[in-house]
Scaffold this motif. Structure first.
Motif, short mmCIF file in Angstrom:
data_model
loop_
_atom_site.label_atom_id
_atom_site.label_comp_id
_atom_site.label_asym_id
_atom_site.label_seq_id
_atom_site.Cartn_x
_atom_site.Cartn_y
_atom_site.Cartn_z
N PHE A 171 0.83 -1.20 0.00
CA PHE A 171 0.00 0.00 0.00
C PHE A 171 0.87 1.26 0.00
O PHE A 171 0.60 2.22 -0.74
N GLU A 172 1.92 1.27 0.81
CA GLU A 172 2.81 2.43 0.87
C GLU A 172 3.51 2.64 -0.47
O GLU A 172 3.66 3.78 -0.94
N ILE A 173 3.94 1.57 -1.09
CA ILE A 173 4.59 1.65 -2.39
C ILE A 173 3.61 2.18 -3.44
O ILE A 173 3.95 3.05 -4.25
N GLN A 174 2.38 1.67 -3.41
CA GLN A 174 1.35 2.13 -4.35
C GLN A 174 1.12 3.64 -4.22
O GLN A 174 1.01 4.36 -5.22
N LEU A 175 1.06 4.13 -2.98
CA LEU A 175 0.83 5.56 -2.76
C LEU A 175 1.98 6.41 -3.30
O LEU A 175 1.76 7.48 -3.86
N ASP A 176 3.20 5.96 -3.14
CA ASP A 176 4.33 6.71 -3.67
C ASP A 176 4.28 6.76 -5.19
O ASP A 176 4.66 7.77 -5.80
N VAL A 177 3.80 5.71 -5.82
CA VAL A 177 3.69 5.68 -7.27
C VAL A 177 2.63 6.67 -7.75
O VAL A 177 2.87 7.49 -8.65
N VAL A 178 1.44 6.61 -7.15
CA VAL A 178 0.33 7.44 -7.65
C VAL A 178 0.40 8.89 -7.16
O VAL A 178 -0.07 9.80 -7.86
N ALA A 179 0.98 9.12 -5.99
CA ALA A 179 0.98 10.47 -5.43
C ALA A 179 2.23 11.27 -5.79
O ALA A 179 2.17 12.50 -5.90
N PHE A 180 3.37 10.59 -5.95
CA PHE A 180 4.62 11.30 -6.19
C PHE A 180 5.26 10.96 -7.54
O PHE A 180 6.43 11.26 -7.77
N ASN A 181 4.49 10.31 -8.40
CA ASN A 181 4.95 10.00 -9.76
C ASN A 181 6.26 9.21 -9.77
O ASN A 181 7.11 9.40 -10.65
N MET A 182 6.44 8.36 -8.79
CA MET A 182 7.63 7.51 -8.75
C MET A 182 7.38 6.25 -9.56
O MET A 182 6.24 5.77 -9.67
N SER A 183 8.44 5.71 -10.13
CA SER A 183 8.31 4.40 -10.76
C SER A 183 8.15 3.36 -9.66
O SER A 183 8.53 3.60 -8.51
N GLU A 184 7.59 2.21 -9.99
CA GLU A 184 7.42 1.18 -8.96
C GLU A 184 8.78 0.73 -8.43
O GLU A 184 8.92 0.47 -7.23
N GLU A 185 9.78 0.68 -9.29
CA GLU A 185 11.13 0.30 -8.85
C GLU A 185 11.66 1.29 -7.82
O GLU A 185 12.17 0.90 -6.77
N ASP A 186 11.53 2.59 -8.13
CA ASP A 186 12.02 3.61 -7.20
C ASP A 186 11.22 3.60 -5.91
O ASP A 186 11.77 3.79 -4.82
N ALA A 187 9.91 3.37 -6.01
CA ALA A 187 9.07 3.34 -4.81
C ALA A 187 9.47 2.18 -3.91
O ALA A 187 9.47 2.31 -2.68
N ARG A 188 9.80 1.04 -4.50
CA ARG A 188 10.23 -0.11 -3.69
C ARG A 188 11.57 0.17 -3.02
O ARG A 188 11.77 -0.15 -1.84
N HIS A 189 12.50 0.77 -3.76
CA HIS A 189 13.79 1.13 -3.18
C HIS A 189 13.60 2.12 -2.03
O HIS A 189 14.23 2.00 -0.97
N HIS A 190 12.72 3.10 -2.26
CA HIS A 190 12.47 4.11 -1.24
C HIS A 190 11.87 3.48 0.02
O HIS A 190 12.28 3.81 1.15
N TYR A 191 10.95 2.56 -0.15
CA TYR A 191 10.35 1.88 1.00
C TYR A 191 11.42 1.14 1.80
O TYR A 191 11.44 1.20 3.04
N GLU A 192 12.32 0.45 1.12
CA GLU A 192 13.38 -0.28 1.80
C GLU A 192 14.29 0.67 2.56
O GLU A 192 14.81 0.34 3.63
N ASP A 193 14.49 1.88 2.01
CA ASP A 193 15.35 2.86 2.67
C ASP A 193 14.75 3.39 3.96
O ASP A 193 15.47 3.65 4.93
N VAL A 194 13.43 3.59 3.98
CA VAL A 194 12.82 4.28 5.12
C VAL A 194 12.22 3.35 6.17
O VAL A 194 12.00 3.78 7.31
N LYS A 195 11.98 2.09 5.83
CA LYS A 195 11.18 1.24 6.72
C LYS A 195 11.85 0.94 8.06
O LYS A 195 11.14 0.66 9.04
#
Length: 272
Positions: free
Chosen positions: A152-176
């Motif tokens: 869900f968090e990854i999905q929100l980063d994709v739709v709200a911040f125009n991130m690619s799914e790859e970048d959103a997954r990397h970002h989630y791993e960085d902050v979790k």
């Protein structure tokens, strides 16, 4: 990890630069304090004193750049030297997009940027909350994020911040796993509708990653969620800040309504 001595030296230099230039640098202290890759930090010292510093911040395939030079030691190409070192690391790590960050009112930063192959892209306001009475909204619930909320968090980063799914997954791993940060899920009538992150350092809470699913926007849920978070952090004794893109007028008006005031602007440039 950056050492205690390195972090202290960065903080001392930051305060000197900010006082001399009447600016606020965006050094992302929540990330600096939890560095697991010191190849992203570049130092120039003289006689044991930090003279220039440059930091890289990775967000998936994008890297942001911020740095500073001791006011009395400028025009000696120290920052350009660090930048050349940083470019080598950027290439080695395979970042595909480079964003340079500078305070909007920094004369020295703008002079250096004018010599580089970069293009202005957007500005961001740094805002600080000024105390006022806020009513909590019981119909909007804020709960701590769980490992099962990852998709869900990854999905929100994709739709709200125009991130690619790859970048959103990397970002989630960085902050979790950040110890100074809490991730919250915004819930309405049992349905997850959004998310928000709060980083707390040195008595200040900073709000990041605030997003509501498109189908739930315009219903007042975001404003209620933000009020609940601000009220919670204020009662815990923290000052509260956040960033908002200057052209996002809807978000800007929302934050101002709740009591946030703009204290500084940051400009972002795309490296060509």
């Amino acid at each position: 990890m950056l050492t205690t001595e390195q972090l202290h030296a960065i903080e001392v230099l930051q305060k000197e630069c900010e006082q001399a230039d009447t600016i606020q640098l965006k050094l992302n202290w929540d990330m600096l304090r939890q560095r697991d890759d010191q190849s992203m930090d570049f130092f120039y010292e003289e006689n044991g004193q930090l003279i220039a510093y440059l930091a890289l911040y990775g967000f998936g395939s994008t890297v942001e750049v911020c740095g500073m030079v001791k006011p009395s030691k400028r025009r000696n190409h120290h920052f350009s030297t660090l930048w050349q070192q940083a470019l080598q690391v950027i290439a080695e790590k395979g970042f595909r997009k480079i964003i340079l960050n500078a305070p909007a009112s920094s004369v020295s930063a703008k002079a250096w940027l004018a010599t580089q192959h970069c293009t202005y892209t957007f500005s961001e306001f740094q805002m600080q909350w000024t105390q006022q009475a806020l009513e909590a909204s019981e119909d909007v619930v804020i709960r701590l994020a769980l490992p099962t909320d990852a998709a869900f968090e990854i999905q929100l980063d994709v739709v709200a911040f125009n991130m690619s799914e790859e970048d959103a997954r990397h970002h989630y791993e960085d902050v979790k796993d950040r110890t100074e940060e809490q991730r919250f899920i915004i819930v309405v009538d049992g349905t997850d509708v959004g998310k928000i992150r709060v980083s707390t350092i040195d008595g200040e809470s900073y709000i990041y990653g605030f997003a509501i699913l498109p189908e739930f926007q315009g219903k007042g849920y975001g404003g209620k969620a933000l009020r609940n978070i601000v009220k919670q952090q204020h009662q815990a004794g923290y000052s509260i800040g956040l960033d908002v893109e200057a052209k996002n007028m809807h978000a800007l008006r929302l934050y101002e309504t709740i009591g946030f005031k703009t204290i500084q602007a940051q400009d972002y440039y795309l490296w060509d």
